[in-house]
Motif scaffolding. Structure first.
Motif, PDB file in Angstrom:
ATOM      1  N   MET A   1       0.837  -1.196   0.000  1.00 23.80           N
ATOM      2  CA  MET A   1       0.000   0.000   0.000  1.00 23.80           C
ATOM      3  C   MET A   1       0.876   1.252   0.000  1.00 23.80           C
ATOM      4  SD  MET A   1      -2.927   1.170   2.761  1.00 23.80           S
ATOM      5  CE  MET A   1      -1.722   1.516   4.045  1.00 23.80           C
ATOM      6  N   LYS A   2       0.471   2.223  -0.790  1.00 21.68           N
ATOM      7  CA  LYS A   2       1.210   3.479  -0.876  1.00 21.68           C
ATOM      8  C   LYS A   2       1.135   4.229   0.453  1.00 21.68           C
ATOM      9  CE  LYS A   2       1.155   7.879  -3.388  1.00 21.68           C
ATOM     10  NZ  LYS A   2       0.701   8.701  -2.255  1.00 21.68           N
ATOM     11  N   LYS A   3       2.263   4.744   0.894  1.00 24.77           N
ATOM     12  CA  LYS A   3       2.290   5.507   2.132  1.00 24.77           C
ATOM     13  C   LYS A   3       1.624   6.868   1.940  1.00 24.77           C
ATOM     14  CE  LYS A   3       6.410   3.439   4.215  1.00 24.77           C
ATOM     15  NZ  LYS A   3       7.710   3.730   4.863  1.00 24.77           N
ATOM     16  N   ILE A   4       1.003   7.371   2.995  1.00 20.52           N
ATOM     17  CA  ILE A   4       0.302   8.659   2.957  1.00 20.52           C
ATOM     18  C   ILE A   4       1.268   9.766   3.345  1.00 20.52           C
ATOM     19  CG2 ILE A   4      -1.575  10.017   3.964  1.00 20.52           C
ATOM     20  CD1 ILE A   4      -3.014   7.312   4.439  1.00 20.52           C
ATOM     21  N   GLY A   5       1.434  10.746   2.468  1.00 18.77           N
ATOM     22  CA  GLY A   5       2.331  11.857   2.734  1.00 18.77           C
ATOM     23  C   GLY A   5       1.725  12.835   3.721  1.00 18.77           C
ATOM     24  N   ILE A   6       2.442  13.126   4.796  1.00 19.59           N
ATOM     25  CA  ILE A   6       1.919  13.964   5.875  1.00 19.59           C
ATOM     26  C   ILE A   6       2.897  15.075   6.222  1.00 19.59           C
ATOM     27  CG2 ILE A   6       1.324  13.993   8.333  1.00 19.59           C
ATOM     28  CD1 ILE A   6       0.115  11.319   8.074  1.00 19.59           C
ATOM     29  N   ALA A   7       2.343  16.255   6.479  1.00 26.06           N
ATOM     30  CA  ALA A   7       3.112  17.373   7.024  1.00 26.06           C
ATOM     31  C   ALA A   7       2.588  17.667   8.422  1.00 26.06           C
ATOM     32  CB  ALA A   7       2.984  18.610   6.138  1.00 26.06           C
ATOM     33  N   VAL A   8       3.490  17.923   9.356  1.00 31.07           N
ATOM     34  CA  VAL A   8       3.115  18.283  10.721  1.00 31.07           C
ATOM     35  C   VAL A   8       3.345  19.773  10.905  1.00 31.07           C
ATOM     36  CG1 VAL A   8       3.591  17.966  13.179  1.00 31.07           C
ATOM     37  CG2 VAL A   8       3.622  15.995  11.633  1.00 31.07           C
ATOM     38  N   LEU A   9       2.300  20.488  11.304  1.00 32.94           N
ATOM     39  CA  LEU A   9       2.392  21.924  11.541  1.00 32.94           C
ATOM     40  C   LEU A   9       2.461  22.162  13.035  1.00 32.94           C
ATOM     41  CD1 LEU A   9       1.355  21.710   8.618  1.00 32.94           C
ATOM     42  CD2 LEU A   9      -0.026  23.742   9.038  1.00 32.94           C
ATOM     43  N   GLY A  10       3.613  22.604  13.501  1.00 28.95           N
ATOM     44  CA  GLY A  10       3.839  22.818  14.921  1.00 28.95           C
ATOM     45  C   GLY A  10       4.776  21.772  15.484  1.00 28.95           C
ATOM     46  N   ALA A  11       5.946  22.195  15.943  1.00 31.42           N
ATOM     47  CA  ALA A  11       6.938  21.273  16.505  1.00 31.42           C
ATOM     48  C   ALA A  11       7.140  21.536  17.982  1.00 31.42           C
ATOM     49  CB  ALA A  11       8.264  21.393  15.752  1.00 31.42           C
ATOM     50  N   GLY A  12       6.062  21.969  18.653  1.00 32.38           N
ATOM     51  CA  GLY A  12       6.114  22.170  20.095  1.00 32.38           C
ATOM     52  C   GLY A  12       6.031  20.846  20.820  1.00 32.38           C
ATOM     53  N   ARG A  13       5.573  20.882  22.059  1.00 30.68           N
ATOM     54  CA  ARG A  13       5.608  19.681  22.890  1.00 30.68           C
ATOM     55  C   ARG A  13       4.740  18.566  22.335  1.00 30.68           C
ATOM     56  NH1 ARG A  13       6.067  21.801  29.119  1.00 30.68           N
ATOM     57  NH2 ARG A  13       7.754  23.265  28.748  1.00 30.68           N
ATOM     58  N   TRP A  14       3.532  18.875  21.878  1.00 30.27           N
ATOM     59  CA  TRP A  14       2.681  17.829  21.333  1.00 30.27           C
ATOM     60  C   TRP A  14       3.045  17.517  19.889  1.00 30.27           C
ATOM     61  CZ3 TRP A  14       0.539  14.760  24.493  1.00 30.27           C
ATOM     62  CH2 TRP A  14      -0.424  13.839  24.054  1.00 30.27           C
ATOM     63  N   GLY A  15       3.463  18.543  19.163  1.00 29.49           N
ATOM     64  CA  GLY A  15       3.876  18.316  17.789  1.00 29.49           C
ATOM     65  C   GLY A  15       5.022  17.325  17.678  1.00 29.49           C
ATOM     66  N   LYS A  16       5.917  17.328  18.655  1.00 26.65           N
ATOM     67  CA  LYS A  16       7.038  16.388  18.636  1.00 26.65           C
ATOM     68  C   LYS A  16       6.552  14.947  18.713  1.00 26.65           C
ATOM     69  CE  LYS A  16      10.392  19.569  20.688  1.00 26.65           C
ATOM     70  NZ  LYS A  16      11.206  19.870  21.885  1.00 26.65           N
ATOM     71  N   HIS A  17       5.494  14.705  19.484  1.00 23.64           N
ATOM     72  CA  HIS A  17       4.947  13.353  19.559  1.00 23.64           C
ATOM     73  C   HIS A  17       4.381  12.932  18.198  1.00 23.64           C
ATOM     74  CE1 HIS A  17       5.593  13.234  23.809  1.00 23.64           C
ATOM     75  NE2 HIS A  17       4.738  14.208  24.058  1.00 23.64           N
ATOM     76  N   LEU A  18       3.689  13.861  17.542  1.00 23.55           N
ATOM     77  CA  LEU A  18       3.128  13.551  16.223  1.00 23.55           C
ATOM     78  C   LEU A  18       4.228  13.274  15.203  1.00 23.55           C
ATOM     79  CD1 LEU A  18       0.314  16.262  16.144  1.00 23.55           C
ATOM     80  CD2 LEU A  18       0.000  13.794  16.406  1.00 23.55           C
ATOM     81  N   ILE A  19       5.284  14.069  15.257  1.00 23.43           N
ATOM     82  CA  ILE A  19       6.413  13.866  14.342  1.00 23.43           C
ATOM     83  C   ILE A  19       6.993  12.472  14.542  1.00 23.43           C
ATOM     84  CG2 ILE A  19       8.781  14.591  13.829  1.00 23.43           C
ATOM     85  CD1 ILE A  19       7.849  17.476  14.578  1.00 23.43           C
ATOM     86  N   ARG A  20       7.214  12.092  15.786  1.00 22.46           N
ATOM     87  CA  ARG A  20       7.787  10.773  16.073  1.00 22.46           C
ATOM     88  C   ARG A  20       6.883   9.648  15.571  1.00 22.46           C
ATOM     89  NH1 ARG A  20       6.385   7.355  19.737  1.00 22.46           N
ATOM     90  NH2 ARG A  20       5.249   8.912  20.965  1.00 22.46           N
ATOM     91  N   ILE A  21       5.578   9.750  15.873  1.00 23.38           N
ATOM     92  CA  ILE A  21       4.667   8.668  15.516  1.00 23.38           C
ATOM     93  C   ILE A  21       4.537   8.526  14.000  1.00 23.38           C
ATOM     94  CG2 ILE A  21       2.258   7.915  15.617  1.00 23.38           C
ATOM     95  CD1 ILE A  21       2.172   9.176  18.445  1.00 23.38           C
ATOM     96  N   PHE A  22       4.336   9.646  13.303  1.00 18.69           N
ATOM     97  CA  PHE A  22       4.189   9.552  11.844  1.00 18.69           C
ATOM     98  C   PHE A  22       5.510   9.178  11.179  1.00 18.69           C
ATOM     99  CE2 PHE A  22       0.372  12.393  12.408  1.00 18.69           C
ATOM    100  CZ  PHE A  22      -0.551  11.429  12.004  1.00 18.69           C
ATOM    101  N   ARG A  23       6.626   9.569  11.780  1.00 19.40           N
ATOM    102  CA  ARG A  23       7.931   9.182  11.239  1.00 19.40           C
ATOM    103  C   ARG A  23       8.106   7.669  11.297  1.00 19.40           C
ATOM    104  NH1 ARG A  23      11.859  10.475   7.709  1.00 19.40           N
ATOM    105  NH2 ARG A  23      13.988  10.294   8.539  1.00 19.40           N
ATOM    106  N   GLU A  24       7.561   7.049  12.347  1.00 19.68           N
ATOM    107  CA  GLU A  24       7.755   5.607  12.558  1.00 19.68           C
ATOM    108  C   GLU A  24       6.629   4.768  11.990  1.00 19.68           C
ATOM    109  OE1 GLU A  24       8.088   5.298  16.765  1.00 19.68           O
ATOM    110  OE2 GLU A  24      10.094   6.215  16.854  1.00 19.68           O
TER     111      GLU A  24
END
Length: 392
Positions: A1-24
């Motif tokens: 299955m093709k991966k879904i391209g995602i951008a994260v807006l905001g690299a604050g405290r909660w944004g960092k969690h989103l970056i980590r999860i979507f990165r992995e």
């Protein structure tokens, strides 16, 4: 299955969690991260080794990237409306932090825009994905507690203190969402009273409280009072953009003229007659994250601070002898729950909904709008000294 391209807006405290999860995540391709603070971008680059990920200090430079299919927004709530609307008009799916916006009309507009664009609009009410909350709903709806009598919750800590909203807007949305979810109802009447103790001689900075992946979280980026200019949107996309910004800034000014309550007591009344009482305070060294529903056959307790047994059913009754009542039949049942961090479940559900073209009934834009409406009515009650407000 093709991966879904995602951008994260905001690299604050909660944004960092989103970056980590979507990165992995195996089904996601983290395309870019946007944050107006270059030092934050440098921090996430070093922490997560974001090779091949575009790092930008403004959304405009990334918004037309050909690989983006979805965005996760972890920016101040005052920026949500314009960022979400722009992303939806670009044809992107959106995962937005709570609250969806600070205005009911804007929430509904975004909900309908997502429908028109045939795109997912999901709100990260993380507690609704918490395994304990999911299990608790099953218990309540099964009738295991018997006839429901009332509910109560306490959410307290000693700071951080916000300068842009009161303790209710900062904390109440979690418990309201859980009560609504467990009861499968919305309140028909709300009431709020508050107390102010802290002096407010000037603005008090607050960057948000880090709650990890457990679900409870304050603001995820900068203060909600952060300027729009940090996440600029082309005015051509919104003919009334400047007027809307002016209106929101005026509303922020009006809010600052009113004392911000450090303690708020909330009462939610449901059509069934069930009432829930919520205690909220950021000036209390006794940190609590506890919610209970009391039924005739027992009490269901979700205590997030108890890491060993966060969800239990306590039983007991009173035996009457003459004019005396004596406790009897007391017991405690620990309920088993899954161990998956709730934010990972949120992100996984978002990707699943995109792939299946099915909206999230659990935490859709409509659910987000309902919660904002309840908070707005509670604010009205608070301003009127605790006068009950009926929801339409």
């Amino acid at each position: 299955m093709k991966k879904i391209g995602i951008a994260v807006l905001g690299a604050g405290r909660w944004g960092k969690h989103l970056i980590r999860i979507f990165r992995e995540h195996p089904d996601a391709n983290l395309v870019g991260v946007v944050d107006p603070h270059s030092e934050r971008l440098a921090s996430v680059q070093e922490r997560f080794v974001l090779n091949g990920v575009v790092l930008a200090t403004d959304w405009e430079s990334l918004r037309a990237h050909p690989e983006i299919e979805a965005v996760a927004i972890a920016t101040p709530a005052v920026t949500h409306y314009h960022l979400i609307a722009d992303a939806l008009r670009q044809g992107y799916h959106v995962l937005a932090e709570k609250p969806l916006t600070l205005n009911v009309a804007e929430c509904l507009e975004l909900y309908h825009l997502a429908e028109q664009q045939n795109r997912q609009l999901m709100v990260d009410h993380t507690y609704l994905f918490h395994p304990a909350v999911k299990r608790g709903r099953e218990v309540v709806q099964s009738g295991y507690l018997g006839e429901l009598r009332y509910g109560y919750a306490a959410r307290t800590h000693l700071g951080p203190v916000r300068s842009d909203v009161d303790a209710m807007w900062d904390l109440a949305i979690h418990d309201i969402a859980i009560f609504n979810n467990w009861l499968e109802q919305l309140p028909v009447q709300v009431q709020a009273t508050g107390r102010v103790w802290l002096p407010r001689g000037g603005e008090m900075g607050r960057d948000g409280e880090d709650k990890g992946d457990k679900g409870d979280k304050g603001d995820k980026g900068d203060s909600i009072a952060t300027s729009y200019s940090q996440f600029p949107i082309p005015n051509s996309q919104f003919p009334d953009n400047q007027q809307q910004i002016t209106n929101n800034k005026q509303q922020t000014t009006n809010n600052k003229q009113q004392p911000l309550a450090d303690l708020v007591q909330v009462t939610l009344t449901y059509a069934s007659g069930f009432q829930a009482f919520i205690h909220l305070c950021w000036l209390n060294p006794d940190k609590q994250r506890r919610l209970t529903i009391v039924g005739e056959q027992g009490s269901l307790i979700f205590n997030e601070m108890d890491t060993q047994a966060p969800l239990v059913v306590q039983r007991g009754y009173l035996e009457q002898q003459d004019n005396q009542f004596t406790p009897a039949g007391q017991s405690c049942e620990v309920l088993a729950i899954e161990s998956t961090p709730p934010l990972e479940l949120v992100c996984d559900r978002f990707l699943h909904n995109i792939c299946t073209a099915q909206p999230s009934n659990l935490s859709s834009g409509w659910v987000g709008a309902q919660l904002v409406k309840i908070l707005c009515c509670l604010s009205q009650s608070l301003q009127l000294g605790g006068h009950p407000i009926t929801l339409d």
